[in-house]
Scaffold this active site. Sequence first.
Site, PDB file in Angstrom:
ATOM      1  N   SER A 146       0.869  -1.192   0.000  1.00 41.86           N
ATOM      2  CA  SER A 146       0.000   0.000   0.000  1.00 41.86           C
ATOM      3  C   SER A 146       0.900   1.234   0.000  1.00 41.86           C
ATOM      4  CB  SER A 146      -0.867   0.012   1.263  1.00 41.86           C
ATOM      5  OG  SER A 146      -1.475   1.284   1.416  1.00 41.86           O
ATOM      6  N   TYR A 160      -1.224  -0.296  10.306  1.00 36.54           N
ATOM      7  CA  TYR A 160      -1.454  -0.837   8.952  1.00 36.54           C
ATOM      8  C   TYR A 160      -0.298  -0.433   8.038  1.00 36.54           C
ATOM      9  CZ  TYR A 160      -3.543  -1.086   4.265  1.00 36.54           C
ATOM     10  OH  TYR A 160      -3.784  -1.342   2.930  1.00 36.54           O
TER      11      TYR A 160
HETATM   12  P1  NAP Z   1     -11.602  -5.876   0.809  1.00 33.86           P
HETATM   13  O1  NAP Z   1     -12.485  -5.328  -0.248  1.00 33.86           O
HETATM   14  O2  NAP Z   1     -11.889  -5.599   2.240  1.00 33.86           O
HETATM   15  O3  NAP Z   1     -11.479  -7.470   0.586  1.00 33.86           O
HETATM   16  C1  NAP Z   1     -10.662  -8.174   1.468  1.00 33.86           C
HETATM   17  C2  NAP Z   1     -10.534  -9.596   1.000  1.00 33.86           C
HETATM   18  O4  NAP Z   1      -9.595 -10.254   1.867  1.00 33.86           O
HETATM   19  C3  NAP Z   1     -11.822 -10.377   1.097  1.00 33.86           C
HETATM   20  O5  NAP Z   1     -11.830 -11.329   0.054  1.00 33.86           O
HETATM   21  C4  NAP Z   1     -11.713 -11.051   2.467  1.00 33.86           C
HETATM   22  O6  NAP Z   1     -12.424 -12.282   2.548  1.00 33.86           O
HETATM   23  C5  NAP Z   1     -10.231 -11.345   2.497  1.00 33.86           C
HETATM   24  N1  NAP Z   1      -9.661 -11.504   3.846  1.00 33.86           N
HETATM   25  C6  NAP Z   1      -9.696 -10.640   4.875  1.00 33.86           C
HETATM   26  N2  NAP Z   1      -9.048 -11.138   5.937  1.00 33.86           N
HETATM   27  C7  NAP Z   1      -8.593 -12.361   5.563  1.00 33.86           C
HETATM   28  C8  NAP Z   1      -7.877 -13.376   6.207  1.00 33.86           C
HETATM   29  N3  NAP Z   1      -7.485 -13.258   7.485  1.00 33.86           N
HETATM   30  N4  NAP Z   1      -7.594 -14.523   5.521  1.00 33.86           N
HETATM   31  C9  NAP Z   1      -8.001 -14.668   4.235  1.00 33.86           C
HETATM   32  N5  NAP Z   1      -8.690 -13.735   3.565  1.00 33.86           N
HETATM   33  C10 NAP Z   1      -8.979 -12.600   4.229  1.00 33.86           C
HETATM   34  O7  NAP Z   1     -10.080  -5.373   0.592  1.00 33.86           O
HETATM   35  P2  NAP Z   1      -9.355  -4.684  -0.664  1.00 33.86           P
HETATM   36  O8  NAP Z   1      -9.559  -3.228  -0.561  1.00 33.86           O
HETATM   37  O9  NAP Z   1      -9.663  -5.405  -1.896  1.00 33.86           O
HETATM   38  O10 NAP Z   1      -7.836  -4.940  -0.240  1.00 33.86           O
HETATM   39  C11 NAP Z   1      -7.067  -6.003  -0.744  1.00 33.86           C
HETATM   40  C12 NAP Z   1      -5.609  -5.718  -0.438  1.00 33.86           C
HETATM   41  O11 NAP Z   1      -5.233  -4.464  -0.999  1.00 33.86           O
HETATM   42  C13 NAP Z   1      -5.303  -5.640   1.057  1.00 33.86           C
HETATM   43  O12 NAP Z   1      -4.038  -6.226   1.317  1.00 33.86           O
HETATM   44  C14 NAP Z   1      -5.231  -4.132   1.302  1.00 33.86           C
HETATM   45  O13 NAP Z   1      -4.419  -3.806   2.399  1.00 33.86           O
HETATM   46  C15 NAP Z   1      -4.629  -3.663  -0.008  1.00 33.86           C
HETATM   47  N6  NAP Z   1      -4.875  -2.260  -0.285  1.00 33.86           N
HETATM   48  C16 NAP Z   1      -6.147  -1.778  -0.449  1.00 33.86           C
HETATM   49  C17 NAP Z   1      -6.320  -0.425  -0.698  1.00 33.86           C
HETATM   50  C18 NAP Z   1      -7.693   0.183  -0.883  1.00 33.86           C
HETATM   51  O14 NAP Z   1      -7.824   1.416  -0.860  1.00 33.86           O
HETATM   52  N7  NAP Z   1      -8.734  -0.607  -1.074  1.00 33.86           N
HETATM   53  C19 NAP Z   1      -5.216   0.436  -0.775  1.00 33.86           C
HETATM   54  C20 NAP Z   1      -3.947  -0.085  -0.609  1.00 33.86           C
HETATM   55  C21 NAP Z   1      -3.775  -1.432  -0.366  1.00 33.86           C
HETATM   56  P3  NAP Z   1     -14.011 -12.333   2.940  1.00 33.86           P
HETATM   57  O15 NAP Z   1     -14.739 -11.941   1.660  1.00 33.86           O
HETATM   58  O16 NAP Z   1     -14.257 -13.749   3.324  1.00 33.86           O
HETATM   59  O17 NAP Z   1     -14.228 -11.347   4.028  1.00 33.86           O
END
Ligand code: NAP
Length: 251
Positions: A146, A160
């Site tokens: 991130s 985080y």
């Molecule tokens: P999201 O929409 O909240 O989706 C999270 C996903 O991870 C879901 O499929 C969830 O499964 C799964 N998950 C959560 N905890 C888990 C665990 N302990 N074991 C296995 N699976 C788990 O998140 P996102 O925004 O797509 O983020 C994905 C990645 O991108 C993360 O690493 C996040 O830090 C990074 N990121 C996101 C952003 C942003 O702005 N969105 C920015 C920078 C980095 P369930 O469906 O079963 O809950």
Amino acid sequence: MSVVQKVLLVTGGSRGIGAAVCRLAAKAGYRIAVNYVSNRNAADALVAEIEAAGVEAFTVKGDVGVEADVLGMFEAVDRRFGRLDGLVNNAGIVDVKARVDEMSAARLERMMRINVIGSILCAREAVRRMSTLRGGTGGAIVNISSVAAVLGAPGFYVDYAASKGAIDSFTVGLAREVVEEGVRVNAVRPGIIETEIHASGGLPDRVAQIKEMLPMKRAGTADEVAHAVLYLLSDEASYTTGAILNVSGGR
Ligand code: NAP
């Protein structure tokens, strides 16, 4: 000569960025293992969508922060596909907005267990299967970091940010460790992306609130991140390892 269809495991593949990666990877010809932890409906719906397009996929439940779950997840991939070519370490969490002087040890342990230890455990299992030193045929790992790793996320979630800083160091170190074993390791650093993660951290309006302060005056989409991930997984990135690619709209 039969063409081997590559296999990709995406942690947290059921929603958000992970789901976008699964969709694009399926289009690119990968067979997909979609990991999720609790939202079975979302994972099942995604797999049904991928299968409807004629690509093999299955769901695998497991918490990346629990070693037994990680072992079970990779064994499920072994049983189903008998090979592994790529891992996207995407599963990750945020927590509610807080200053460091308000954070509990339990919060910090959960953050590091899922975001850092989970990614390292999954990479370990992937290397055990893909490294030519261990009888594998090589492969690629993409870690989702991130821009918080660089910006620090003061006043929001420094914990985080620190967990993603660890992902950056891990990416560089593991890349160099396995560089002669056919395994490339890279990372993508998304900026603010429109997914449900913001609501899960108690900030459902995060994108709307921060939009005007972003260089492009908009958040990114999960697809825009997924394209970068697919590139790093692909043979087109064959000379790229240890790289960390910002997909943050100039932030
Ligand atoms: P999201 O929409 O909240 O989706 C999270 C996903 O991870 C879901 O499929 C969830 O499964 C799964 N998950 C959560 N905890 C888990 C665990 N302990 N074991 C296995 N699976 C788990 O998140 P996102 O925004 O797509 O983020 C994905 C990645 O991108 C993360 O690493 C996040 O830090 C990074 N990121 C996101 C952003 C942003 O702005 N969105 C920015 C920078 C980095 P369930 O469906 O079963 O809950």
